[in-house]
Design a protein around this motif. Structure first.
Motif, PDB file in Angstrom:
ATOM      1  N   LYS A 104       0.840  -1.190   0.000  1.00 42.55           N
ATOM      2  CA  LYS A 104       0.000   0.000   0.000  1.00 42.55           C
ATOM      3  C   LYS A 104       0.880   1.246   0.000  1.00 42.55           C
ATOM      4  O   LYS A 104       1.971   1.254   0.583  1.00 42.55           O
ATOM      5  CB  LYS A 104      -0.931   0.005   1.206  1.00 42.55           C
ATOM      6  CG  LYS A 104      -1.937  -1.145   1.193  1.00 42.55           C
ATOM      7  CD  LYS A 104      -2.888  -1.069   2.378  1.00 42.55           C
ATOM      8  CE  LYS A 104      -3.906  -2.200   2.321  1.00 42.55           C
ATOM      9  NZ  LYS A 104      -4.869  -2.146   3.453  1.00 42.55           N
ATOM     10  N   GLN A 106       2.053   4.829   1.033  1.00 41.34           N
ATOM     11  CA  GLN A 106       2.023   5.841   2.087  1.00 41.34           C
ATOM     12  C   GLN A 106       2.643   7.127   1.548  1.00 41.34           C
ATOM     13  O   GLN A 106       3.662   7.096   0.867  1.00 41.34           O
ATOM     14  CB  GLN A 106       2.814   5.375   3.310  1.00 41.34           C
ATOM     15  CG  GLN A 106       2.211   4.197   4.038  1.00 41.34           C
ATOM     16  CD  GLN A 106       2.968   3.858   5.312  1.00 41.34           C
ATOM     17  OE1 GLN A 106       3.951   4.521   5.660  1.00 41.34           O
ATOM     18  NE2 GLN A 106       2.518   2.829   6.021  1.00 41.34           N
ATOM     19  N   LYS A 110       1.726   8.278   5.872  1.00 41.83           N
ATOM     20  CA  LYS A 110       0.308   7.968   6.107  1.00 41.83           C
ATOM     21  C   LYS A 110      -0.323   7.339   4.869  1.00 41.83           C
ATOM     22  O   LYS A 110       0.012   7.689   3.737  1.00 41.83           O
ATOM     23  CB  LYS A 110      -0.476   9.232   6.467  1.00 41.83           C
ATOM     24  CG  LYS A 110      -0.144   9.813   7.825  1.00 41.83           C
ATOM     25  CD  LYS A 110      -1.070  10.995   8.126  1.00 41.83           C
ATOM     26  CE  LYS A 110      -0.832  11.564   9.516  1.00 41.83           C
ATOM     27  NZ  LYS A 110      -1.760  12.681   9.819  1.00 41.83           N
ATOM     28  N   SER A 112      -3.685   7.537   4.437  1.00 43.45           N
ATOM     29  CA  SER A 112      -4.761   8.449   4.066  1.00 43.45           C
ATOM     30  C   SER A 112      -4.865   9.533   5.128  1.00 43.45           C
ATOM     31  O   SER A 112      -4.214   9.471   6.168  1.00 43.45           O
ATOM     32  CB  SER A 112      -6.103   7.699   3.939  1.00 43.45           C
ATOM     33  OG  SER A 112      -6.462   7.128   5.175  1.00 43.45           O
ATOM     34  N   ASP A 150      -2.056   7.274  -3.393  1.00 46.38           N
ATOM     35  CA  ASP A 150      -3.339   6.578  -3.466  1.00 46.38           C
ATOM     36  C   ASP A 150      -4.446   7.435  -2.863  1.00 46.38           C
ATOM     37  O   ASP A 150      -5.107   8.193  -3.554  1.00 46.38           O
ATOM     38  CB  ASP A 150      -3.230   5.231  -2.753  1.00 46.38           C
ATOM     39  CG  ASP A 150      -4.497   4.402  -2.862  1.00 46.38           C
ATOM     40  OD1 ASP A 150      -5.422   4.811  -3.578  1.00 46.38           O
ATOM     41  OD2 ASP A 150      -4.557   3.340  -2.225  1.00 46.38           O
ATOM     42  N   LYS A 151      -4.666   7.347  -1.551  1.00 53.48           N
ATOM     43  CA  LYS A 151      -5.795   8.022  -0.904  1.00 53.48           C
ATOM     44  C   LYS A 151      -5.434   9.402  -0.372  1.00 53.48           C
ATOM     45  O   LYS A 151      -6.187   9.990   0.393  1.00 53.48           O
ATOM     46  CB  LYS A 151      -6.350   7.137   0.215  1.00 53.48           C
ATOM     47  CG  LYS A 151      -6.987   5.845  -0.281  1.00 53.48           C
ATOM     48  CD  LYS A 151      -7.533   5.023   0.869  1.00 53.48           C
ATOM     49  CE  LYS A 151      -8.312   3.808   0.357  1.00 53.48           C
ATOM     50  NZ  LYS A 151      -7.500   2.916  -0.473  1.00 53.48           N
ATOM     51  N   THR A 152      -4.323   9.923  -0.760  1.00 52.70           N
ATOM     52  CA  THR A 152      -3.897  11.254  -0.320  1.00 52.70           C
ATOM     53  C   THR A 152      -4.694  12.338  -1.055  1.00 52.70           C
ATOM     54  O   THR A 152      -4.991  12.217  -2.244  1.00 52.70           O
ATOM     55  CB  THR A 152      -2.395  11.440  -0.588  1.00 52.70           C
ATOM     56  OG1 THR A 152      -1.679  10.436   0.127  1.00 52.70           O
ATOM     57  CG2 THR A 152      -1.919  12.816  -0.167  1.00 52.70           C
ATOM     58  N   THR A 153      -5.048  13.397  -0.321  1.00 53.96           N
ATOM     59  CA  THR A 153      -5.726  14.540  -0.924  1.00 53.96           C
ATOM     60  C   THR A 153      -4.703  15.436  -1.614  1.00 53.96           C
ATOM     61  O   THR A 153      -3.612  15.680  -1.071  1.00 53.96           O
ATOM     62  CB  THR A 153      -6.481  15.334   0.155  1.00 53.96           C
ATOM     63  OG1 THR A 153      -7.497  14.503   0.710  1.00 53.96           O
ATOM     64  CG2 THR A 153      -7.112  16.583  -0.421  1.00 53.96           C
ATOM     65  N   GLY A 176      -7.403   9.710  -4.492  1.00 53.48           N
ATOM     66  CA  GLY A 176      -7.844  10.380  -3.276  1.00 53.48           C
ATOM     67  C   GLY A 176      -8.745  11.545  -3.656  1.00 53.48           C
ATOM     68  O   GLY A 176      -9.399  11.534  -4.688  1.00 53.48           O
ATOM     69  N   LEU A 232     -13.130   7.649  -2.623  1.00 49.94           N
ATOM     70  CA  LEU A 232     -13.277   8.954  -1.980  1.00 49.94           C
ATOM     71  C   LEU A 232     -13.867   9.967  -2.965  1.00 49.94           C
ATOM     72  O   LEU A 232     -13.642   9.874  -4.177  1.00 49.94           O
ATOM     73  CB  LEU A 232     -11.921   9.449  -1.471  1.00 49.94           C
ATOM     74  CG  LEU A 232     -11.273   8.608  -0.365  1.00 49.94           C
ATOM     75  CD1 LEU A 232      -9.860   9.101  -0.084  1.00 49.94           C
ATOM     76  CD2 LEU A 232     -12.116   8.657   0.901  1.00 49.94           C
TER      77      LEU A 232
END
Length: 691
Positions: A104, A106, A110, A112, A150-153, A176, A232
């Motif tokens: 995954k 990061q 992080k 996300s 990935d899920k980062t804004t 993200g 998201l």
């Protein structure tokens, strides 16, 4: 460090402009430029400048020349007045890059919850600075490529406050959030300082996830991720007021493919993938305008409006959604849902929303263009399929079509059925638009106004009987009118409903038909049926039934004011096989008022005398004859089949010599059988009495 200066653009003041290259940024795609970019931003806070005291003490422009700028940690803009400005969105790229940990990605340690660019007065773990709202900030002319996260804004603004502008930005490979503007987050860094943001302008933004399969794995190479993995929302606004989105285009996916980079074909053709996410999520916002935007390839609501979650402001009010395009989506264009996870809807959640002039395009069937529930005062002026839930109050729908007329060929005849486009379960709903009406064979339309309002007074039109079936209109079951009596002075309420025979017709409140009439006579003469009638008969229907079960039906006829009618009816060539012939009198709505069935006829002419060779006469609807001798002297019953029938003249003759005598204990009966071989008429030969 070198400072660049622009011409005066704010009154007598100059705006400081810093080039990130002067702080060590390479923009080559390989060098980590995070520290250099942060240093350039921080340098704008070193003011007042000794040699330029007229400069603003806070803020300025951070300029990104053409290049590909790699970023590995969150860039923080924690004071007002900062604008990040590139050369163009296609030459100045900002490329955040994460690390693959246990399969995954990061970013900055992080999975996300963090952002690449964070605008906030946030000062770290101990909370916020002295001010809780950040103003006069923005980004322009930049491209942001999120292929390696990935899920980062991408861009997060905590409590924007006026003159906050995001414009001419292109986002690519967003899994993200592209933009998040909220008053608080789940970990609540602002503690108990409950304020809302306002004044964020988003315009001319292109968010593109239509990555080509040929280089999909290269673009998202860390974890082989795909746009359709994203869940998201692309843009998330919460507790934000007086803000707008204009010309924001979101393409959520490209073509369907596998993770090996191969297109998935259906019948040899590619198809569009869909992302299970929202294009725009509004939570507890007020005064948001969404105009001239586009949302494509979502399997969830492209726009969703709901209650606030983390911030001070629960109610989402005054949202305006105009002139947008929704294309190739499968669920809904706009979903409005004021419900809560706890089920408590005692407090109003979502309302005062106006939606108008939007387009819904594409080959995919869209479940609903609009879906709304647990909301108040929503006005929709759009074409589409609309669902209104039981918790929706005071909804107004002004649409083009309330339903669709569907045609189908059955046995060479076109028949019509109706499919509704609005499902209304709401309270005090008003629906307006064109409504198609059909009786199965014809289609018309009216402009209808439907409401669930409780009226103190309800007015009915007063009409004459001849106006009950106006030309080019179809009456609908449930129609009500006030009928003016013809013979009596006064009016009575009538309703259009299903009658006992299954047809639709006008009846009074006691269930009595409004129309009446009688066919008083009818004869077949040459190629016509002629006769007389009384009452409200408007046209006629002739039904011919044959012995093989065939039924021929024809509607028509002419009539005059004197009660005479004529119906063109050339006899079929196989008329001798007709079992029954009937004429129905119909009202203007083609509902049957009365009927006249032609009787079977057998008449002896002239009078038969014992010793005559033949019995002669005329007939109608008779196919065969037989002579029956009934005896009361113990000889029983004797039957003689025979006779000749002339179908052209409808006359007959029966050879009876030697079969009829004057014995008193015998009765001689001529029987006429119909096309089914059943006895239709019996007549005493000697007395000519019909038995």
């Amino acid at each position: 460090m070198e400072l660049d200066f622009k011409e005066p653009i704010l009154g007598d003041y100059l705006v400081k402009t810093i080039n990130v290259r002067n702080f060590g940024a390479k923009g080559d795609g390989d060098t980590d430029d995070t520290v250099s970019i942060q240093a350039a931003i921080d340098a704008l806070y070193k003011s007042p400048l000794v040699d330029k005291p007229s400069m603003y003490k806070e803020g300025g422009i951070v300029y990104f020349p053409p290049g590909n700028y790699k970023i590995t940690k969150t860039i923080r803009i924690d004071k007002s007045g900062i604008y990040l400005v590139g050369d163009t969105p296609t030459t100045a790229y900002l490329c955040p890059a994460g690390d693959l940990v246990d399969g995954k990605i990061q970013f900055d340690g992080k999975l996300s919850g963090n952002a690449v660019f964070e605008f906030s007065y946030f000062t770290g773990a101990n909370g916020t600075g002295q001010r809780t709202q950040i103003a006069n900030i923005g980004m322009r002319h930049l491209g942001i490529d999120m292929r390696f996260v990935d899920k980062t804004t991408a861009v997060r603004i905590l409590r924007p406050y006026n003159s906050c502008i995001l414009e001419d930005i292109m986002f690519f490979n967003i899994r993200g959030k592209a933009i998040e503007a909220v008053s608080n987050t789940e970990d609540k860094p602002f503690n108990d300082k409950n304020l809302v943001g306002q004044g964020l302008v988003m315009r001319d933004i292109h968010i593109d996830n239509t990555t080509t399969l040929d280089n999909r794995r290269n673009k998202m190479s860390l974890d082989s991720g795909m746009p359709e993995d994203a869940t998201l929302p692309v843009i998330h606004l919460e507790n934000l007021n007086e803000s707008s989105l204009t010309n924001v285009k979101i393409l959520a996916c490209g073509k369907k493919g596998d993770r090996e980079g191969t297109y998935i074909l259906t019948d040899g053709v590619t198809s569009n993938a869909l992302a299970p996410r929202h294009g725009l999520l509004l939570q507890g916002c007020q005064g948001i305008t969404v105009k001239e935007c586009a949302f494509a390839q979502f399997s969830k609501a492209a726009i969703k409006i709901e209650r606030g979650t983390f911030g001070k402001q629960v109610e989402n009010l005054y949202t305006f959604i105009h002139e947008n395009t929704f294309e190739e989506n499968s669920e809904t264009g706009v979903t409005i849902d004021g419900s809560t996870t706890s089920g408590d809807i005692s407090r109003k959640g979502v309302g005062k929303i106006v939606i108008s002039e939007n387009r819904f395009l594409g080959n995919l069937p869209l479940r609903y263009s609009h879906w709304l529930n647990h909301c108040d005062l929503v006005t929709i002026r759009d074409r589409g399929n609309i669902y209104i839930g039981e918790g929706a109050l005071n909804t107004t729908i002004d649409t083009v079509d309330l339903n669709t007329a569907i045609s189908e060929k059955i046995d060479g005849r076109t028949t019509y059925s109706l499919q509704p486009k609005i499902e209304d379960n709401g309270v005090r709903t008003v629906i307006m638009g064109k409504e198609y009406l059909t009786d199965g064979a014809n289609v018309s339309n009216i402009y209808a106004i439907k409401t669930r309002l409780t009226a103190k007074r309800f007015s009915l039109p007063v009409i004459e009987k001849q106006e009950l079936y106006p030309d080019n209109e179809v009456s609908v079951e449930g129609d009500i009118a006030l009928l003016r009596e013809e013979r009596e002075k006064g009016t009575k309420i009538i309703i259009f409903k299903t009658l006992e025979n299954g047809s639709l017709g006008w009846v009074d409140m006691a269930g009595n038909s409004i129309f009446s009439g009688e066919i008083t006579s009818a004869v077949l003469s040459g190629n016509s049926i002629i006769g007389t009638f009384t009452g409200d008969i408007h046209t006629f229907q002739v039904t011919t039934v044959f012995n093989d079960g065939t039924v021929l039906t024809k509607v028509g006829g002419t009539l005059d004011k004197n009660g005479n009618f004529s119906f063109y009816y050339p006899k079929p060539s196989n008329f001798q096989n007709v079992v029954s012939l009937k004429v129905d009198g119909l009202d203007k709505g083609r509902n049957k008022i009365t009927e006249f069935s032609f009787p079977h006829k057998l008449q002896i002419l002239p009078e038969y005398n014992i010793g005559d060779s033949f019995i002669t006469g005329n007939y109608f609807l008779i196919k065969s004859l037989r002579l029956v001798v009934e005896s009361t002297d113990g000889e029983g019953r004797i039957e003689y089949l025979g006779g000749d029938l002339d179908s052209k003249t409808e006359t007959f003759k029966y050879y009876a010599l030697g079969k009829i005598n004057n014995q008193p204990l015998k009765t001689f009966i001529l029987e006429g059988m119909d096309a089914n071989g059943e006895v239709a008429v019996r007549i005493n030969v000697l007395t000519r009495e019909v038995l």
